[in-house]
Design a protein around this motif. Structure first.
Motif, mmCIF file in Angstrom:
data_model
loop_
_atom_site.group_PDB
_atom_site.id
_atom_site.type_symbol
_atom_site.label_atom_id
_atom_site.label_comp_id
_atom_site.label_asym_id
_atom_site.label_seq_id
_atom_site.Cartn_x
_atom_site.Cartn_y
_atom_site.Cartn_z
ATOM 1 N N LEU A 77 1.656 -20.337 -5.893
ATOM 2 C CA LEU A 77 1.373 -19.580 -4.678
ATOM 3 C C LEU A 77 2.036 -20.123 -3.425
ATOM 4 C CD1 LEU A 77 -2.450 -18.963 -5.113
ATOM 5 C CD2 LEU A 77 -0.597 -17.357 -5.503
ATOM 6 N N GLY A 78 2.289 -21.409 -3.398
ATOM 7 C CA GLY A 78 2.769 -22.008 -2.165
ATOM 8 C C GLY A 78 1.612 -22.158 -1.188
ATOM 9 N N ASP A 79 1.897 -22.162 0.086
ATOM 10 C CA ASP A 79 0.866 -22.362 1.103
ATOM 11 C C ASP A 79 0.334 -21.063 1.694
ATOM 12 O OD1 ASP A 79 1.158 -25.083 0.827
ATOM 13 O OD2 ASP A 79 2.658 -25.230 2.406
ATOM 14 N N ASP A 80 1.014 -19.959 1.445
ATOM 15 C CA ASP A 80 0.688 -18.702 2.120
ATOM 16 C C ASP A 80 0.117 -17.687 1.135
ATOM 17 O OD1 ASP A 80 0.487 -16.707 4.001
ATOM 18 O OD2 ASP A 80 2.628 -16.232 3.985
ATOM 19 N N ILE A 81 -1.180 -17.747 0.893
ATOM 20 C CA ILE A 81 -1.813 -16.803 -0.043
ATOM 21 C C ILE A 81 -1.814 -15.397 0.540
ATOM 22 C CG2 ILE A 81 -3.986 -16.191 -1.166
ATOM 23 C CD1 ILE A 81 -4.464 -19.118 -1.659
ATOM 24 N N ALA A 82 -2.041 -15.279 1.837
ATOM 25 C CA ALA A 82 -2.040 -13.952 2.468
ATOM 26 C C ALA A 82 -0.663 -13.291 2.341
ATOM 27 C CB ALA A 82 -2.453 -14.059 3.925
ATOM 28 N N GLY A 83 0.397 -14.064 2.539
ATOM 29 C CA GLY A 83 1.752 -13.529 2.382
ATOM 30 C C GLY A 83 2.054 -13.147 0.949
ATOM 31 N N PHE A 84 1.573 -13.943 0.000
ATOM 32 C CA PHE A 84 1.721 -13.637 -1.422
ATOM 33 C C PHE A 84 1.059 -12.304 -1.739
ATOM 34 C CE2 PHE A 84 -0.120 -13.922 -5.721
ATOM 35 C CZ PHE A 84 1.026 -14.131 -6.480
ATOM 36 N N CYS A 85 -0.146 -12.101 -1.212
ATOM 37 C CA CYS A 85 -0.878 -10.862 -1.470
ATOM 38 C C CYS A 85 -0.213 -9.663 -0.798
ATOM 39 C CB CYS A 85 -2.322 -10.995 -0.999
ATOM 40 S SG CYS A 85 -3.249 -12.190 -1.962
ATOM 41 N N ALA A 86 0.300 -9.864 0.409
ATOM 42 C CA ALA A 86 1.006 -8.776 1.099
ATOM 43 C C ALA A 86 2.244 -8.368 0.322
ATOM 44 C CB ALA A 86 1.376 -9.204 2.514
ATOM 45 N N ALA A 87 2.949 -9.347 -0.236
ATOM 46 C CA ALA A 87 4.134 -9.041 -1.035
ATOM 47 C C ALA A 87 3.746 -8.278 -2.299
ATOM 48 C CB ALA A 87 4.870 -10.323 -1.397
ATOM 49 N N LEU A 88 2.645 -8.644 -2.913
ATOM 50 C CA LEU A 88 2.183 -7.928 -4.106
ATOM 51 C C LEU A 88 1.790 -6.495 -3.790
ATOM 52 C CD1 LEU A 88 -0.091 -10.525 -5.908
ATOM 53 C CD2 LEU A 88 2.082 -9.634 -6.705
ATOM 54 N N ALA A 89 1.212 -6.297 -2.627
ATOM 55 C CA ALA A 89 0.714 -4.978 -2.255
ATOM 56 C C ALA A 89 1.812 -4.047 -1.753
ATOM 57 C CB ALA A 89 -0.363 -5.111 -1.195
ATOM 58 N N GLY A 90 2.996 -4.548 -1.600
ATOM 59 C CA GLY A 90 4.074 -3.663 -1.192
ATOM 60 C C GLY A 90 4.877 -4.158 -0.013
ATOM 61 N N GLY A 91 4.823 -5.420 0.262
ATOM 62 C CA GLY A 91 5.628 -5.968 1.334
ATOM 63 C C GLY A 91 4.824 -6.232 2.583
ATOM 64 N N GLU A 92 5.454 -6.850 3.531
ATOM 65 C CA GLU A 92 4.790 -7.261 4.765
ATOM 66 C C GLU A 92 4.292 -6.070 5.559
ATOM 67 O OE1 GLU A 92 3.026 -9.971 6.944
ATOM 68 O OE2 GLU A 92 4.268 -10.487 5.233
ATOM 69 N N GLY A 93 4.966 -4.940 5.460
ATOM 70 C CA GLY A 93 4.560 -3.761 6.227
ATOM 71 C C GLY A 93 3.613 -2.849 5.473
ATOM 72 N N ALA A 94 3.024 -3.325 4.385
ATOM 73 C CA ALA A 94 2.120 -2.492 3.595
ATOM 74 C C ALA A 94 0.909 -2.108 4.431
ATOM 75 C CB ALA A 94 1.686 -3.228 2.337
ATOM 76 N N ARG A 95 0.500 -0.858 4.295
ATOM 77 C CA ARG A 95 -0.626 -0.369 5.077
ATOM 78 C C ARG A 95 -1.939 -0.737 4.401
ATOM 79 N NH1 ARG A 95 0.244 5.775 6.295
ATOM 80 N NH2 ARG A 95 -1.563 5.625 4.989
ATOM 81 N N SER A 96 -2.862 -1.258 5.176
ATOM 82 C CA SER A 96 -4.181 -1.564 4.658
ATOM 83 C C SER A 96 -5.094 -0.367 4.933
ATOM 84 C CB SER A 96 -4.748 -2.816 5.323
ATOM 85 O OG SER A 96 -5.057 -2.558 6.669
ATOM 86 N N TYR A 97 -6.313 -0.433 4.438
ATOM 87 C CA TYR A 97 -7.241 0.669 4.676
ATOM 88 C C TYR A 97 -7.544 0.802 6.167
ATOM 89 C CZ TYR A 97 -11.017 -2.777 5.081
ATOM 90 O OH TYR A 97 -11.808 -3.821 5.475
ATOM 91 N N ARG A 98 -7.512 -0.297 6.894
ATOM 92 C CA ARG A 98 -7.743 -0.231 8.352
ATOM 93 C C ARG A 98 -6.645 0.571 9.035
ATOM 94 N NH1 ARG A 98 -8.359 -5.889 7.507
ATOM 95 N NH2 ARG A 98 -10.540 -6.396 7.258
ATOM 96 N N ASP A 99 -5.408 0.369 8.599
ATOM 97 C CA ASP A 99 -4.285 1.120 9.171
ATOM 98 C C ASP A 99 -4.433 2.613 8.900
ATOM 99 O OD1 ASP A 99 -3.112 -1.265 10.051
ATOM 100 O OD2 ASP A 99 -2.027 -1.505 8.145
ATOM 101 N N ARG A 100 -4.803 2.954 7.685
ATOM 102 C CA ARG A 100 -4.967 4.368 7.329
ATOM 103 C C ARG A 100 -6.105 4.996 8.132
ATOM 104 N NH1 ARG A 100 -3.720 2.092 2.144
ATOM 105 N NH2 ARG A 100 -5.926 1.878 1.641
ATOM 106 N N TRP A 101 -7.210 4.289 8.273
ATOM 107 C CA TRP A 101 -8.335 4.825 9.055
ATOM 108 C C TRP A 101 -7.974 4.966 10.520
ATOM 109 C CZ3 TRP A 101 -12.899 1.448 6.856
ATOM 110 C CH2 TRP A 101 -13.188 1.880 5.575
ATOM 111 N N ARG A 102 -7.234 3.991 11.050
ATOM 112 C CA ARG A 102 -6.821 4.047 12.453
ATOM 113 C C ARG A 102 -5.922 5.255 12.688
ATOM 114 N NH1 ARG A 102 -4.411 -0.621 12.746
ATOM 115 N NH2 ARG A 102 -6.327 -1.741 13.132
ATOM 116 N N GLU A 103 -4.984 5.503 11.792
ATOM 117 C CA GLU A 103 -4.091 6.654 11.932
ATOM 118 C C GLU A 103 -4.869 7.963 11.849
ATOM 119 O OE1 GLU A 103 -1.167 6.135 8.893
ATOM 120 O OE2 GLU A 103 -0.310 4.371 9.864
ATOM 121 N N GLN A 104 -5.827 8.034 10.940
ATOM 122 C CA GLN A 104 -6.630 9.247 10.814
ATOM 123 C C GLN A 104 -7.460 9.474 12.075
ATOM 124 O OE1 GLN A 104 -9.341 9.189 7.528
ATOM 125 N NE2 GLN A 104 -10.061 11.264 7.907
#
Length: 118
Positions: A77-104
């Motif tokens: 994993l290295g030191d950045d677990i959050a970055g690892f997870c963001a990369a798995l989810a589709g990259g640094e710009g991946a939209r989270s549920y908060r982003d989708r709710w905010r846009e709606q």
């Protein structure tokens, strides 16, 4: 998976319990990393979280392989677990549920304001 399992989410519960059983067999450092990974990945899930199940299965498999090979969690994993997870989810710009709710919410407010102003 049948319609009833899809509607009730019992298939997700069954899969999640299987993931937890597999994670309990991991060494303590890997179990801790699994907990952090699930917390970070849940933000990228859909309403049901069904889209994350293949990702979680793959991550857990990777954790199991790394532990079996005798490597450390930092090697994977290295030191950045959050970055690892963001990369798995589709990259640094991946939209989270908060982003989708905010846009709606922004679309709804803009629509209501345009009705009041016109």
């Amino acid at each position: 998976m049948n319609l009833w399992e899809t509607m009730t989410g019992s298939d997700l519960t069954r899969d999640w319990k299987a993931f937890e059983a597999r994670a309990d067999a991991l060494p303590p450092a890997f179990r801790s990393a699994w907990g952090e990974i699930t917390v970070h990945l849940l933000a990228y899930g859909s309403f049901t979280g069904r889209n994350l199940m293949p990702i979680l299965d793959g991550v857990l498999g990777l954790l199991e392989e790394t532990a079996a090979d005798g490597q450390g969690i930092d090697d994977m994993l290295g030191d950045d677990i959050a970055g690892f997870c963001a990369a798995l989810a589709g990259g640094e710009g991946a939209r989270s549920y908060r982003d989708r709710w905010r846009e709606q919410l922004n679309r709804t407010v803009a629509k209501k304001l345009s009705r009041l102003g016109g």
